[in-house]
Design a protein around this motif. Structure first.
Motif, PDB file in Angstrom:
ATOM      1  N   GLN A   1      -8.237   2.060   3.740  1.00 46.44           N
ATOM      2  CA  GLN A   1      -8.094   0.711   4.265  1.00 46.44           C
ATOM      3  C   GLN A   1      -8.968   0.512   5.493  1.00 46.44           C
ATOM      4  OE1 GLN A   1      -3.865  -0.831   4.175  1.00 46.44           O
ATOM      5  NE2 GLN A   1      -3.486   1.315   3.692  1.00 46.44           N
TER       6      GLN A   1
ATOM      7  N   VAL B   1      -9.158  -4.168  -5.239  1.00 46.25           N
ATOM      8  CA  VAL B   1      -9.043  -4.218  -3.793  1.00 46.25           C
ATOM      9  C   VAL B   1      -7.834  -5.100  -3.482  1.00 46.25           C
ATOM     10  CG1 VAL B   1     -11.450  -3.797  -3.273  1.00 46.25           C
ATOM     11  CG2 VAL B   1     -10.665  -6.158  -3.587  1.00 46.25           C
ATOM     12  N   TYR B   2      -7.213  -4.843  -2.361  1.00 47.43           N
ATOM     13  CA  TYR B   2      -6.064  -5.633  -1.933  1.00 47.43           C
ATOM     14  C   TYR B   2      -6.248  -5.979  -0.469  1.00 47.43           C
ATOM     15  CZ  TYR B   2      -4.622  -0.895  -0.527  1.00 47.43           C
ATOM     16  OH  TYR B   2      -4.584   0.367  -0.003  1.00 47.43           O
ATOM     17  N   TYR B   3      -5.730  -7.130  -0.075  1.00 46.65           N
ATOM     18  CA  TYR B   3      -5.980  -7.570   1.291  1.00 46.65           C
ATOM     19  C   TYR B   3      -4.887  -8.521   1.763  1.00 46.65           C
ATOM     20  CZ  TYR B   3      -8.531 -10.967  -1.671  1.00 46.65           C
ATOM     21  OH  TYR B   3      -8.897 -11.839  -2.660  1.00 46.65           O
TER      22      TYR B   3
ATOM     23  N   LEU C   1      -8.155  -4.868   4.421  1.00 48.78           N
ATOM     24  CA  LEU C   1      -8.555  -4.743   3.019  1.00 48.78           C
ATOM     25  C   LEU C   1      -8.522  -3.278   2.636  1.00 48.78           C
ATOM     26  CD1 LEU C   1     -11.261  -6.680   1.137  1.00 48.78           C
ATOM     27  CD2 LEU C   1     -11.355  -4.184   1.058  1.00 48.78           C
TER      28      LEU C   1
ATOM     29  N   LEU D   1     -15.513  -0.749   0.780  1.00 54.88           N
ATOM     30  CA  LEU D   1     -14.542  -1.759   1.198  1.00 54.88           C
ATOM     31  C   LEU D   1     -15.191  -2.798   2.111  1.00 54.88           C
ATOM     32  CD1 LEU D   1     -11.379   0.442   1.893  1.00 54.88           C
ATOM     33  CD2 LEU D   1     -12.018  -0.774  -0.203  1.00 54.88           C
TER      34      LEU D   1
ATOM     35  N   LEU E   1     -15.373  -6.791   1.414  1.00 58.65           N
ATOM     36  CA  LEU E   1     -14.922  -7.776   2.386  1.00 58.65           C
ATOM     37  C   LEU E   1     -15.929  -8.913   2.510  1.00 58.65           C
ATOM     38  CD1 LEU E   1     -12.771  -8.362   4.674  1.00 58.65           C
ATOM     39  CD2 LEU E   1     -14.400  -7.262   6.226  1.00 58.65           C
TER      40      LEU E   1
END
Length: 426
Positions: free
Chosen positions: A258, A287-289, A299, A317, A321
């Motif tokens: 992260q 991806v997660y944010y 993110l 990452l 972004l």
């Protein structure tokens, strides 16, 4: 650059120092190995039922996955209700669906009911779809879950752009049962609550071996102390190592990385996740944010199979972004950190009772905050009653993955292949 693995959550989490003395020897009713969400809620459940409980953790509370994850509280599993009913059968499947549907409730109700000092927002979760195929799958998910909850909806392309602020999604599934928390704060607050209810917590007390003798479990710690327990909750998940034969070989350990930005200017941030939802996208290597305190954006996503060795491990990452939010080009990355996650080949959590009096649950598949918080008390209830209906999921035997030592090589190659396919679908 030296990597300290200090998550952004530590900026606002309140760590209370715990005793660093050796874990005392002697007998307890329940020994809990692992001080994450599952171990702490299970220990609290047992203590409130009058049991003598000792919890040992190999490091400090919060240094494992429970304090290092993205803080997304998502109900459900990777599989949706129809599949779960077919897989587990109508009766047991309905119980599983009911349980996983309420895992986010378990987290937020616990925080509210116990008045825990945990920053949170029940703002929902969006599964953002970048292809027509992914959108069709999300629509099928919505059609199934709407029979169980009125808190789910589908977003079209206009709706998802408004909700996220990124223009490269076709639509998505929005689950308003979900939300975000500071996961380190929750872990530390659960530890405080457990101690106040009589749980003896010992940090930096790695369990080196576990055996059974004369009807008791014998845990030998790395410092030589020996603990005898009537029951054991093994709550180490991806950090289970070799405490029980074959258990570690049922899991593929991966690293979840992260990044957290520096504070973002108000005029730039205004259009990014204005309602504060958590987001996971539909890519093969997702991806997660989410937003976080101090006008930051966090993110995360899968990292290399090896331990990250420098900032370059997080470069993919940082590219994601900027791809999602071009307005953030040039915004500094203030923190980079990682945690270990456990993945099962069938993408289901596994509950095991290898011998009477010992139970464990492994494999969260990205749903760990809600799943493990809700499962700890259930596992303890089962240990005390032997009633399988109390379990979150049915028991399964420990089944090591064939050729496990080579599995990480294959997974690493698959991740690289999937990442290339994802790049072609932008």
């Amino acid at each position: 650059m030296m990597l300290t693995n200090d998550p952004v959550w530590s900026d606002e989490a309140q760590r209370r120092e715990m005793s660093q003395a050796k874990a005392s020897a002697g007998r307890v009713d329940l020994l809990v190995i692992g001080g994450g969400f599952c171990g702490l809620t299970g220990a609290l459940q047992a203590a409130r039922q009058g049991l003598g409980v000792r919890l040992v953790d190999a490091g400090r509370i919060g240094e494992g996955a429970s304090g290092l994850n993205g803080g997304q509280v998502i109900p459900g599993l990777k599989y949706d209700p129809d599949w779960l009913l077919q897989h587990f059968g109508d009766k047991r499947g309905a119980a599983v669906v009911d349980f996983v549907s309420g895992t986010a409730d378990a987290v937020f109700d616990l925080i509210e009911g116990e008045k825990l000092d945990v920053p949170r927002a029940r703002s929902g979760w969006i599964q953002a779809c970048h292809t027509e195929k992914a959108l069709a799958a999300a629509t099928a998910r919505y059609k199934q879950w709407r029979g169980y909850s009125d808190q789910v909806e589908m977003l079209d392309a206009t709706g998802i752009q408004s909700a996220i602020g990124a223009g490269n999604y076709l639509g998505g599934f929005h689950d308003r049962r979900a939300g975000v928390i500071n996961p380190l704060s929750l872990t530390l607050e659960l530890a405080r609550l457990a101690r106040e209810n009589g749980v003896e917590i010992r940090e930096n007390s790695r369990c080196a071996s576990l055996s059974r003798r004369d009807g008791l479990w014998i845990a030998r710690l790395a410092d030589g102390a020996e603990i005898r327990a009537g029951k054991v909750l093994l709550a180490a998940n991806a950090y289970s190592d070799t405490l029980f034969p074959g258990l570690a070989a049922t899991l593929v350990p991966l690293h979840s990385l992260q990044i957290a930005t520096a504070p973002i200017a108000e005029d730039v941030l205004r259009s990014i996740l204005p309602a504060g939802q958590a987001v996971s996208d539909s890519r093969r290597i997702l991806v997660y944010y989410r937003r976080a305190a101090g006008n930051r954006l966090i993110l995360g996503g899968r990292g290399p199979m090896r331990l990250p060795r420098g900032p370059e491990a997080w470069a993919h990452l940082e590219r994601a972004l900027v791809r999602l939010f071009p307005s953030l080009r040039g915004v500094a990355i203030e923190k980079r950190w990682f945690g270990r996650v456990a993945v099962t080949l069938d993408h289901l959590p596994h509950v095991h009772e290898p011998e009477p009096g010992l139970v464990t649950m492994v494999g969260c598949q990205g749903r760990g905050v809600g799943l493990m918080t809700a499962s700890g008390p259930r596992l303890v209830d089962y240990l005390l009653t032997s009633d399988p209906e109390r379990l979150p999921l049915p028991l399964t035997p420990i089944a090591p993955i064939p050729f496990h030592r080579f599995r990480q090589v294959g997974v690493g190659a698959t991740i690289a292949w999937y990442r290339m396919l994802d790049a072609l679908e932008r």
